[in-house]
Design an enzyme around this catalytic site. Structure first.
Site, PDB file in Angstrom:
ATOM      1  N   CYS A 182       0.604  -1.307   0.068  1.00  0.00           N
ATOM      2  CA  CYS A 182       0.177  -0.002   0.162  1.00  0.00           C
ATOM      3  C   CYS A 182       0.813   1.133  -0.028  1.00  0.00           C
ATOM      4  O   CYS A 182       1.816   1.102  -0.103  1.00  0.00           O
ATOM      5  CB  CYS A 182      -0.981  -0.081   1.291  1.00  0.00           C
ATOM      6  SG  CYS A 182      -1.816  -1.273   1.402  1.00  0.00           S
ATOM      7  N   LEU A 196      10.290 -13.128 -11.087  1.00  0.00           N
ATOM      8  CA  LEU A 196      10.950 -12.828 -11.907  1.00  0.00           C
ATOM      9  C   LEU A 196      12.313 -13.274 -12.284  1.00  0.00           C
ATOM     10  O   LEU A 196      13.175 -13.439 -11.578  1.00  0.00           O
ATOM     11  CB  LEU A 196      11.326 -11.043 -11.589  1.00  0.00           C
ATOM     12  CG  LEU A 196      10.002 -10.140 -10.932  1.00  0.00           C
ATOM     13  CD1 LEU A 196      10.470  -9.118 -10.213  1.00  0.00           C
ATOM     14  CD2 LEU A 196       9.098  -9.860 -12.309  1.00  0.00           C
ATOM     15  N   ARG A 256      -4.847   1.188  -0.906  1.00  0.00           N
ATOM     16  CA  ARG A 256      -4.657   0.020  -0.454  1.00  0.00           C
ATOM     17  C   ARG A 256      -4.372  -0.881  -2.122  1.00  0.00           C
ATOM     18  O   ARG A 256      -4.907  -0.608  -2.779  1.00  0.00           O
ATOM     19  CB  ARG A 256      -5.698  -0.683   0.183  1.00  0.00           C
ATOM     20  CG  ARG A 256      -5.551  -2.162   0.427  1.00  0.00           C
ATOM     21  CD  ARG A 256      -6.688  -2.731   1.050  1.00  0.00           C
ATOM     22  NE  ARG A 256      -6.535  -3.949   1.718  1.00  0.00           N
ATOM     23  CZ  ARG A 256      -7.377  -5.400   1.872  1.00  0.00           C
ATOM     24  NH1 ARG A 256      -8.663  -5.113   1.560  1.00  0.00           N
ATOM     25  NH2 ARG A 256      -7.229  -6.354   2.174  1.00  0.00           N
ATOM     26  N   GLY A 306       2.923  -3.246   3.571  1.00  0.00           N
ATOM     27  CA  GLY A 306       3.856  -4.180   3.535  1.00  0.00           C
ATOM     28  C   GLY A 306       3.214  -5.353   3.713  1.00  0.00           C
ATOM     29  O   GLY A 306       2.059  -5.657   3.760  1.00  0.00           O
ATOM     30  N   GLU A 307       4.141  -6.442   4.202  1.00  0.00           N
ATOM     31  CA  GLU A 307       3.604  -8.006   4.624  1.00  0.00           C
ATOM     32  C   GLU A 307       4.505  -8.279   5.678  1.00  0.00           C
ATOM     33  O   GLU A 307       5.527  -8.190   5.839  1.00  0.00           O
ATOM     34  CB  GLU A 307       3.904  -8.878   3.409  1.00  0.00           C
ATOM     35  CG  GLU A 307       3.287  -8.370   2.155  1.00  0.00           C
ATOM     36  CD  GLU A 307       1.848  -8.681   2.030  1.00  0.00           C
ATOM     37  OE1 GLU A 307       1.175  -8.953   3.004  1.00  0.00           O
ATOM     38  OE2 GLU A 307       1.241  -7.918   1.127  1.00  0.00           O
ATOM     39  N   ALA A 317      -4.875  -4.770  -2.449  1.00  0.00           N
ATOM     40  CA  ALA A 317      -5.334  -5.732  -1.761  1.00  0.00           C
ATOM     41  C   ALA A 317      -4.391  -7.067  -1.917  1.00  0.00           C
ATOM     42  O   ALA A 317      -4.379  -7.508  -3.258  1.00  0.00           O
ATOM     43  CB  ALA A 317      -6.476  -6.145  -1.780  1.00  0.00           C
ATOM     44  N   SER A 354      11.472 -11.588  -6.484  1.00  0.00           N
ATOM     45  CA  SER A 354      12.640 -11.112  -6.742  1.00  0.00           C
ATOM     46  C   SER A 354      13.838 -11.538  -6.369  1.00  0.00           C
ATOM     47  O   SER A 354      13.915 -11.730  -5.108  1.00  0.00           O
ATOM     48  CB  SER A 354      12.394  -9.377  -6.898  1.00  0.00           C
ATOM     49  OG  SER A 354      13.716  -9.005  -7.422  1.00  0.00           O
TER      50      SER A 354
END
Length: 609
Positions: free
Chosen positions: A2, A261, A50, A78-79, A52, A377
């Site tokens: 986000c 990637l 956001r 983030g996560e 999602a 990545s």
């Protein structure tokens, strides 16, 4: 993933500032194309865009948590890859959850542990929590600085955002750039905490900043530390493989389409192969993408950092791991489109001058986003495992940043007007920056010789160079609403390998020995034996001709950006034979064109004192 922003004021009433908050939030619509939210009280105004990824219906922000003493609110980007374990621990402690999102886990984690929450998270994140119980704002950034976070102190509080453009949209912020800001733009040595714009700072990786009525304080909750490495070669390789298996499994978690990637290098190939193995066990096929250019085989020129073309190795991995692969072909016309340059410079907020490499990355991410929302990545593996060629030759002994030694294509300082170059004294700035960075390197007692030097070189890459690359990755991907995850930045892996002796990191006489051995069984032999090759550039002569034409038009336009440029150097680059133009001359053209776009977009006020 986000975009976040906010405004804290201890003297103004922010309930009348909704329009300003909306303007700040709107600058990041590309970071969060799925939803917009705001939360405004007299002291705090929070904005959110956001994208999602997890718990699509339940993770709306700003998110609130009601307590007996007031409502705590958070904006989060983030996560948290360990959110499931943390949620279970919090449930055991009596917390009840209304969503399945990692956002709510982080917010309730703060209610339980306060600022100590930072040390419990595994992931990439940047977030701000307004706690009305003590009228304080808590700002936290992940350990490696994967996600960006900027702030700007005002006379009675602070502005903050995922990107500088969000802060600059507020009337209290001014778009001024002083000497040190210009030095940062042209040095390619990214100083932690420096944000280019006057009055603006970047929250350092692994740091917490707390604002209350007594002022703003910042401290580190994590940093690289030295420890004794007692594992044997076999144990080290096995542990790295175990870590990678766990990291990839965590970072594959998403409620949206995922992909990899793939460049055909060891890093991205190992990552893709591990993802393919894990998804295959679940009956899924990993999707992968690579960038390529028309007639690359005929136009390619081998360089120190890019000795081989990617495509043959990409296709070898595709066949070996049986991924669902697609090459994204980008021609000179697409790369030289002024609209693409505007998008790339606008995404980064600064005129970096990487030209076709930035433009192609933007276009690659844009094409990937049409089919996936999350991508893995291989970024940072070279910094972690020692993959760059200057880790292994005399450049590592230079008393400066090794990646800037010699005729580096990253060095476009020659485009500066002579009086500007003289006033900036970039050579002294780089030396001071290097000396400061080296002095911070944690060393083992008695560490000497090559082991000491390589620890310093590794530290420079993990705290300076990687910051530039992670920022580039974040800005270009989020400019098109693509979340890119970086498994090799997991702090457990980074810390472990940082303390692995250099002799063990190169036990087979090559770069990235440990990573190669840890994933050899998953890869085709051609990739196992391939030398490091950086992100590819285009050698399409039509691209060179196009930017020479654009720079020629710029020279005749009287553009304000030319006040920073050496017109003679630019004319030489414009007149150069496209077949023999040097990397430095191309860099001069790219830098000047980027500067012009930057001036158009931000109208920066340049100050030399």
């Amino acid at each position: 993933m986000c975009g976040i922003t906010g405004w804290i004021s201890y003297r103004r009433d922010l309930t009348g500032q909704q329009a300003s908050l909306d303007a700040m939030t709107e600058t990041m619509s590309c970071r969060g194309p799925d939803a917009q939210g705001s939360w405004v009280t007299p002291r705090a105004a929070l904005g959110h865009r956001r994208l999602a990824v997890i718990d699509l219906p339940g993770g709306a922000q700003p998110m609130e948590a009601r307590t007996d003493d007031g409502t705590v609110a958070m904006v989060y980007s983030g996560e948290a890859y360990n959110y499931r374990e943390l949620r279970e621990e919090l449930r055991r402690r009596g917390h009840r959850f209304e969503t399945d999102s990692d956002t709510e886990v982080v917010l309730r984690g703060y209610l339980q542990w306060g600022e100590e929450l930072a040390g419990k998270l595994n992931g990439m994140y940047a977030f701000a929590i307004w706690d009305p119980r003590t009228e304080k704002l808590v700002m936290i950034r992940d350990r490696m600085g994967i996600k960006p976070f900027y702030f700007y102190e005002t006379d009675d509080g602070v502005l903050f955002g995922s990107e500088p453009k969000a802060i600059l949209a507020n009337p209290l912020a001014t778009a001024e750039v002083g000497p040190d800001g210009l030095r940062e733009i042209f040095s390619f040595a990214k100083t932690p905490g420096v944000a280019v714009w006057e009055g603006m700072r970047e929250l350092k990786p692994g740091h917490v900043a707390v604002l209350d009525r007594s002022g703003l304080r910042e401290h580190a909750y994590w940093q690289l530390e030295v420890s004794e490495h007692t594992d044997s070669q076999q144990e080290t390789v096995a542990h790295v493989r175990e870590l990678l298996e766990d990291i990839i499994a965590r970072q594959l978690v998403a409620d949206v389409p995922r992909c990899s990637l793939l460049s055909g290098g060891l890093d991205s190939s190992a990552m893709t192969a591990l993802a393919a193995k894990q998804l295959g066990e679940q009956g899924e096929t990993v999707r992968s993408f690579a960038v390529d250019f028309p007639d690359q085989a005929e136009n390619f020129r081998a360089m120190d950092i890019s000795p081989t073309q990617d495509t043959p190795f990409v296709h070898a991995v595709k066949e070996h791991v049986r991924c669902d692969h697609k090459d994204i072909i980008l021609d000179g016309a697409a790369l030289s489109d002024p609209a693409v340059r505007r998008a790339a410079v606008g995404a980064r907020d600064v005129p970096v001058g990487l030209g076709d490499r930035d433009n192609s990355l933007y276009l690659l991410f844009k094409a990937v986003r049409e089919q996936s929302t999350v991508a893995l990545s291989g970024e940072s593996a070279d910094e972690v495992f020692g993959g760059y060629p200057w880790f292994h030759d005399e450049r590592r002994e230079a008393e400066t940043f090794p990646w800037l030694v010699g005729a580096s294509p990253m060095d476009s300082t020659g485009v500066l007007a002579e009086d500007v170059a003289r006033r900036l004294e970039l050579g002294s700035y780089l030396q001071d920056s290097y000396a400061s960075a080296v002095a911070l390197t944690p060393l083992k007692e008695g560490e000497q010789g090559l082991e000491k030097r390589m620890r310093q070189v590794s530290y420079l890459h993990l705290t300076r160079m990687v910051q530039s690359l992670l920022d580039r990755k974040d800005r270009m991907s989020m400019a098109v609403g693509l979340e890119v995850r970086v498994p090799f930045c997991d702090h457990r892996l980074v810390q472990y390998v940082f303390n692995t002796p250099w002799s063990l990191k190169t036990f087979d006489g090559r770069e990235k020995s440990i990573l190669r051995e840890a994933t050899r069984d998953l890869l085709p032999e051609s990739v196992v034996q391939r030398k490091k090759s950086g992100y590819p550039g285009s050698f399409d002569p039509r691209y060179v001709a196009a930017i020479q034409s654009q720079a020629s038009e710029l020279l005749s336009s009287g553009h304000a950006a030319l006040e920073l440029c050496n017109a003679g150097v630019l004319r030489e680059a414009v007149a150069a034979d496209g077949a023999t133009i040097t990397a430095q001359q191309r860099g001069h053209l790219e830098r000047a064109l980027d500067l012009a776009v930057w001036f158009d977009q931000h109208s920066p006020v340049i100050k030399f004192n």
